[in-house]
Design an enzyme around this catalytic site. Sequence first.
Site, PDB file in Angstrom:
ATOM      1  N   ASN A 108      24.624   2.675   1.229  1.00 25.11           N
ATOM      2  CA  ASN A 108      23.808   3.521   2.167  1.00 25.11           C
ATOM      3  C   ASN A 108      22.506   2.944   2.147  1.00 25.11           C
ATOM      4  O   ASN A 108      21.905   2.749   0.822  1.00 25.11           O
ATOM      5  CB  ASN A 108      23.947   4.981   1.949  1.00 25.11           C
ATOM      6  CG  ASN A 108      23.472   5.098   0.368  1.00 25.11           C
ATOM      7  OD1 ASN A 108      22.591   5.970   0.386  1.00 25.11           O
ATOM      8  ND2 ASN A 108      24.318   5.026  -0.503  1.00 25.11           N
ATOM      9  N   ASP A 109      21.619   2.680   3.139  1.00 21.40           N
ATOM     10  CA  ASP A 109      20.330   2.496   3.149  1.00 21.40           C
ATOM     11  C   ASP A 109      19.839   2.573   4.587  1.00 21.40           C
ATOM     12  O   ASP A 109      20.475   2.968   5.449  1.00 21.40           O
ATOM     13  CB  ASP A 109      20.094   1.146   2.269  1.00 21.40           C
ATOM     14  CG  ASP A 109      18.683   1.124   1.861  1.00 21.40           C
ATOM     15  OD1 ASP A 109      17.711   1.203   2.170  1.00 21.40           O
ATOM     16  OD2 ASP A 109      18.752   1.146   0.391  1.00 21.40           O
TER      17      ASP A 109
ATOM     18  N   GLY B 105      19.690   1.033  -5.769  1.00 28.14           N
ATOM     19  CA  GLY B 105      20.982   0.743  -5.547  1.00 28.14           C
ATOM     20  C   GLY B 105      21.534   1.991  -4.351  1.00 28.14           C
ATOM     21  O   GLY B 105      22.561   2.014  -3.841  1.00 28.14           O
ATOM     22  N   LYS B 106      20.741   3.215  -4.755  1.00 26.99           N
ATOM     23  CA  LYS B 106      21.487   4.367  -3.852  1.00 26.99           C
ATOM     24  C   LYS B 106      22.869   4.549  -4.176  1.00 26.99           C
ATOM     25  O   LYS B 106      23.794   4.943  -3.330  1.00 26.99           O
ATOM     26  CB  LYS B 106      21.045   4.235  -2.347  1.00 26.99           C
ATOM     27  CG  LYS B 106      19.707   4.146  -2.125  1.00 26.99           C
ATOM     28  CD  LYS B 106      19.216   4.219  -0.646  1.00 26.99           C
ATOM     29  CE  LYS B 106      18.011   4.231  -0.290  1.00 26.99           C
ATOM     30  NZ  LYS B 106      17.263   3.009  -0.661  1.00 26.99           N
ATOM     31  N   ARG B 107      23.454   4.466  -5.496  1.00 25.50           N
ATOM     32  CA  ARG B 107      24.714   4.618  -5.572  1.00 25.50           C
ATOM     33  C   ARG B 107      25.337   5.920  -5.916  1.00 25.50           C
ATOM     34  O   ARG B 107      24.464   6.886  -5.818  1.00 25.50           O
ATOM     35  CB  ARG B 107      25.071   3.959  -7.148  1.00 25.50           C
ATOM     36  CG  ARG B 107      24.794   2.477  -7.235  1.00 25.50           C
ATOM     37  CD  ARG B 107      25.476   1.574  -6.436  1.00 25.50           C
ATOM     38  NE  ARG B 107      25.575   0.085  -6.607  1.00 25.50           N
ATOM     39  CZ  ARG B 107      24.873  -0.760  -5.935  1.00 25.50           C
ATOM     40  NH1 ARG B 107      24.181  -0.287  -4.630  1.00 25.50           N
ATOM     41  NH2 ARG B 107      24.949  -1.843  -6.265  1.00 25.50           N
TER      42      ARG B 107
END
Lengths: 309, 309
Positions: A108-109, B105-107
Amino acid sequence: MSLDRLMKRIDEIHNPSVAGLDPKLEYIPRFIQDKFFVMKGRTLEAAADAILAYNKALIDALYDIVPAIKPQAAYYEMYGWAGMRTLSETIRYAQKKGMFVITDGKRNDIGATMTAYAAAHLGTVEVDGISQIPFGADALTVNGYLGSDGITPLLDICEKQDKGIFVLAKTSNPSSGELQDQQINGTPIYSVMGDMCETWGKDQIGSYGYSAIGAVVGATYPKQLAQLRERLPHTMFLVPGYGAQGGGAQGVAAAFDMQGRGAVVNSSRAILCAWKKDPNCSETDFAGAARREAIRMRDDITSYLHSFT
Amino acid sequence: MSLDRLMKRIDEIHNPSVAGLDPKLEYIPRFIQDKFFVMKGRTLEAAADAILAYNKALIDALYDIVPAIKPQAAYYEMYGWAGMRTLSETIRYAQKKGMFVITDGKRNDIGATMTAYAAAHLGTVEVDGISQIPFGADALTVNGYLGSDGITPLLDICEKQDKGIFVLAKTSNPSSGELQDQQINGTPIYSVMGDMCETWGKDQIGSYGYSAIGAVVGATYPKQLAQLRERLPHTMFLVPGYGAQGGGAQGVAAAFDMQGRGAVVNSSRAILCAWKKDPNCSETDFAGAARREAIRMRDDITSYLHSFT
């Protein structure tokens, strides 16, 4: 375009399940680990090579009875860049054997960066005019918290390169309700996210009636699974949480439509570690044990489905 | 434990900004690209090597005036496993120069898998008794859509290994409001997520009054930035969207407390591509141009802050 390639393969071999390849080093028989430690020491590279050898043997044992694999990116990142090389080679090997590959990355971004993720996992990248394939999966799991900006770059690649995505709606974990069950004007967030999937997918509906934009809905919440199946007629479901996490086949049946279509159920540890769970299984028979568990799972799930019984 | 290491460095060099290393190949001067194409052809490996050389030169030009870098994982994954090797080597190089590294990284995932991501990006992994470092950043951005199960594995690593995380609250993109601005009992979701950050961080508050659990809040929404600053006294903000995305320094000032602390502002393209934007800049002066832009940004932001003026 759609998820037709996956649905067609499910129909061909009568098995709506996917093998989750989440290979921790400790799942792998000692004799395989040792082979690579001798060559490269106790390094991340040796671990990643051992995992690749394990994955290939599992794929050999499963490709004619299981339509798809779902490698979980976290377990490859855990072994650094060498782990990511194993991810890339696992994907290529499974595809060569005719399997559909869903990379479980929950990426996601925002716009431009999501385009980079789309290229990384589903598409191609230009290197001075030469087109290269970084990971090249067939589908990717994504998280829609950022809204349409984070999803539309993927719609383009789905359409032009016949790929798919699965957006998190209702995840299988115990605390998934903290945010996802909260209500917006009387509608839970997981349904709002599901509605967004219908919207994002509306121009990419394939011959089975399902679009390229699927949703992730956990087997551990059969009631929500049934609600969402009714609410989202064009959204295919990727269903984690069967088996190890406590979701049973009867509950999972709610994910499917009247034709026994519209969902694919994941199992990771039960297949990967089947050899460890059977006290009579030798470690050299790990692939055979995985195959037996995959067959048991297929028969368990399809016994509850209309069209497959 | 806390984000003290980052805050201390910000204080030392009077600069609350972070350089986003999101290096697309086309940002890199031709002479660097060509050097690696000659050696390895027009491959992902050559591209990744060129990016590493570029990153190192930028780090050399910035480390004494910018406290931190924020490599965006997507742009490394885009170059496959070789790109991930460049990510790993970029992190190590920046840390050797004293910089704090936030992997963007928005993990996000559930318990066991999130533990794998935590090990991958912030921690260590055991290979037959030997502890290895996969990527080894100081902090990681994460997405909290899955609830506490997806965050608690990180709290442990934050505490034991002095690392931090930044949870997405209000992202900088135009469509971030589709989900994040929706209201749950009168409270927008971004505030609900912010409140969760306060809860997750309550046992890990450092000497500046901020915890190890930060939040991502976009510079493009100064009103929400100000609201959240007041609402979340122990949550440090990572602020993207300054410059290229339209967020100005005056609005960004709302992210800081009365002591000029509590936030770090990211700029990616303006620094990375500074040499391309200045018609008088030769391509061999790319690092000098990046340094000049980083100084301009520092002076722009600090001119609005109490303690730094």
